[in-house]
Design an enzyme around this catalytic site. Structure first.
Site, mmCIF file in Angstrom:
data_model
loop_
_atom_site.group_PDB
_atom_site.id
_atom_site.type_symbol
_atom_site.label_atom_id
_atom_site.label_comp_id
_atom_site.label_asym_id
_atom_site.label_seq_id
_atom_site.Cartn_x
_atom_site.Cartn_y
_atom_site.Cartn_z
ATOM 1 C CD GLU A 102 6.884 -4.715 22.110
ATOM 2 O OE1 GLU A 102 7.694 -5.623 22.298
ATOM 3 O OE2 GLU A 102 6.347 -4.520 21.011
ATOM 4 C CB CYS A 115 7.527 4.992 18.618
ATOM 5 S SG CYS A 115 6.216 4.191 17.701
ATOM 6 C CB CYS A 122 -4.575 -2.886 17.110
ATOM 7 S SG CYS A 122 -5.332 -1.620 16.067
ATOM 8 C CB CYS A 126 -4.012 -3.039 9.164
ATOM 9 S SG CYS A 126 -4.984 -1.594 9.663
ATOM 10 C CB CYS A 129 -0.410 -3.906 11.222
ATOM 11 S SG CYS A 129 0.117 -3.225 12.804
ATOM 12 C CB CYS A 343 6.450 1.408 11.096
ATOM 13 S SG CYS A 343 6.447 3.144 11.435
HETATM 14 N N1 SAH Z 1 -3.216 2.713 14.227
HETATM 15 C C1 SAH Z 1 -2.401 3.819 13.879
HETATM 16 C C2 SAH Z 1 -1.037 3.850 14.557
HETATM 17 C C3 SAH Z 1 -0.236 2.574 14.588
HETATM 18 S S1 SAH Z 1 0.496 2.016 13.067
HETATM 19 C C4 SAH Z 1 -2.250 3.936 12.385
HETATM 20 O O1 SAH Z 1 -2.652 2.999 11.678
HETATM 21 O O2 SAH Z 1 -1.791 4.969 11.885
HETATM 22 C C5 SAH Z 1 1.651 3.263 12.604
HETATM 23 C C6 SAH Z 1 2.046 3.214 11.132
HETATM 24 O O3 SAH Z 1 2.771 2.029 10.829
HETATM 25 C C7 SAH Z 1 0.849 3.211 10.181
HETATM 26 O O4 SAH Z 1 1.046 4.147 9.138
HETATM 27 C C8 SAH Z 1 0.858 1.805 9.599
HETATM 28 O O5 SAH Z 1 0.294 1.785 8.319
HETATM 29 C C9 SAH Z 1 2.326 1.497 9.596
HETATM 30 N N2 SAH Z 1 2.635 0.059 9.576
HETATM 31 C C10 SAH Z 1 1.940 -0.949 10.144
HETATM 32 N N3 SAH Z 1 2.562 -2.119 9.938
HETATM 33 C C11 SAH Z 1 3.699 -1.848 9.244
HETATM 34 C C12 SAH Z 1 4.790 -2.637 8.765
HETATM 35 N N4 SAH Z 1 4.849 -3.924 9.011
HETATM 36 N N5 SAH Z 1 5.776 -2.017 8.084
HETATM 37 C C13 SAH Z 1 5.761 -0.681 7.900
HETATM 38 N N6 SAH Z 1 4.786 0.115 8.357
HETATM 39 C C14 SAH Z 1 3.758 -0.458 9.010
#
Ligand code: SAH
Length: 351
Positions: A102, A115, A122, A126, A129, A343
């Protein structure tokens, strides 16, 4: 689309010049091809009018010249659009059940933000996420990264529109360093897309060795560091990678690194987990000595994950506490929630 031919998007201008010279083309053909591919954003050799028909056919025979196809688009009413892009895995190329990624187009006041994804799925898992729930399938190729940008640019219809690129889609960019780096060269190069590096942000959990490489090779590309917790213990529980790539060593690096702009730290606010005023004060202490700017991201909820977004008043209190201690803070109420493109919401049913 057959994929056994080399992908022209993965050739630098120098490489293409060498290959085309060997194949008997005129010296300037490679340069013309680059103009079509990147400046005119046209990947259909049949329409490359300043190259003769015989050469165009020869080019089509030698290279896969296309972008990966858009399988579907979802829009919200604020101008955020999410593109599902098919990858060419498997002999038939893009098909149902094949791998997909996406990319999200966000309309801002005076520019657009793209974006972009760097991996299918991944590996970092986390806890908050959605992409993490997919697991890891594979790294994107450089051409697949470039393809997303060319495709979104076509959608704008305005070749002069100002575009910012953020590598904040699916995957961890610094775990796909080589392809990211190849793509960045083509993105930044005046012979390629010519997008200024200061308009590009790479968001990362911090994979130290590759972070150093990225900052050495692309000093003007901005780093957004996904911090998300005020100490390594909580961070390790939310982001397992933090047990290997510790905050201690990352922050030591950030403290020692002179940069033109303040370091952007992203902090996803999770209700009852990392959103207390005392944790804001802990965060201030943690970042002592690092010129930093905090992007507070109130959590975007996902039905398959146990976390919640804090109340607005809690977000405000957290922000006020940081500001009281002299930090610069921007609260990012991300766009695209209604189409699950905010995000951390990108996740695809792969099978
Ligand atoms: N792997 C990279 C890029 C992808 S995530 C990273 O971790 O930076 C991009 C951003 O979205 C990161 O700052 C992550 O902490 C945030 N993120 C992930 N899941 C989220 C969610 N459900 N709500 C808000 N931000 C989120």
């Amino acid at each position: 689309m057959k994929t056994d031919k080399p992908w022209i998007l993965e050739r630098s201008l120098g490489e293409l010049q060498d290959e085309l010279r060997t194949a008997g083309f005129r010296d300037y053909t490679a340069w013309q091809v680059f103009q079509w591919l990147y400046q005119k954003n046209n990947q259909d050799p049949a329409s490359w009018s300043n190259i003769n028909k015989q050469d165009r056919e020869k080019l089509s025979g030698l290279y896969d010249c296309g972008c990966r196809p858009v399988l579907s688009v979802q829009s919200d009413d604020q101008g955020t659009r999410k593109y599902l892009i098919g990858l060419a895995d498997g002999p038939e190329g893009p098909r149902r059940g094949g791998l997909k990624i996406e990319a999200v187009l966000i309309r801002e006041k005076d520019h657009y933000t793209f974006c972009l994804s760097t991996q299918v799925g991944c590996a970092l898992a986390c806890g908050f996420c959605a992409t993490g729930t997919m697991g890891f399938r594979r790294n994107l190729r450089a051409g697949e990264i470039l393809s997303q940008i060319l495709t979104l640019k076509k959608e704008l219809g305005d070749p002069g529109a100002k575009v910012n690129l953020v590598f904040m889609g699916m995957g961890e960019p610094l775990l796909n360093y080589d392809n990211l780096s190849l793509a960045l060269q083509r993105i930044i190069s005046p012979d390629g897309m010519g997008i200024p590096p200061r308009h590009i942000s790479v968001s990362t959990v911090g994979i130290l060795e590759n972070l150093k490489k990225l900052e050495r090779n692309f000093p003007q590309v901005k780093i957004a560091f996904s911090l998300n917790a005020p100490n390594n213990d909580l961070r390790g529980r939310l982001m397992p990678i933090s047990r290997r790539e510790t905050l201690g060593s990352l922050l030591t690096y950030f403290r020692g690194k002179k940069r033109r702009q303040r370091l952007t730290c992203e902090y996803v606010l999770l209700k009852g987990v990392n959103d207390a005023p005392a944790q804001a004060r802990e965060l201030v202490r943690l970042l002592h000595g690092i010129p930093a700017k905090i992007n507070l991201i109130p959590y975007n909820e996902n039905p398959s994950l146990p976390f919640q977004r804090p109340e607005e008043a809690t977000v405000e209190k957290f922000r006020a506490e940081l500001i009281r201690h002299g930090l610069t803070v921007i609260t990012r109420w991300s766009k695209g929630q209604s189409i699950a493109s905010a995000c951390g919401q990108l996740a695809i049913q792969l099978d």
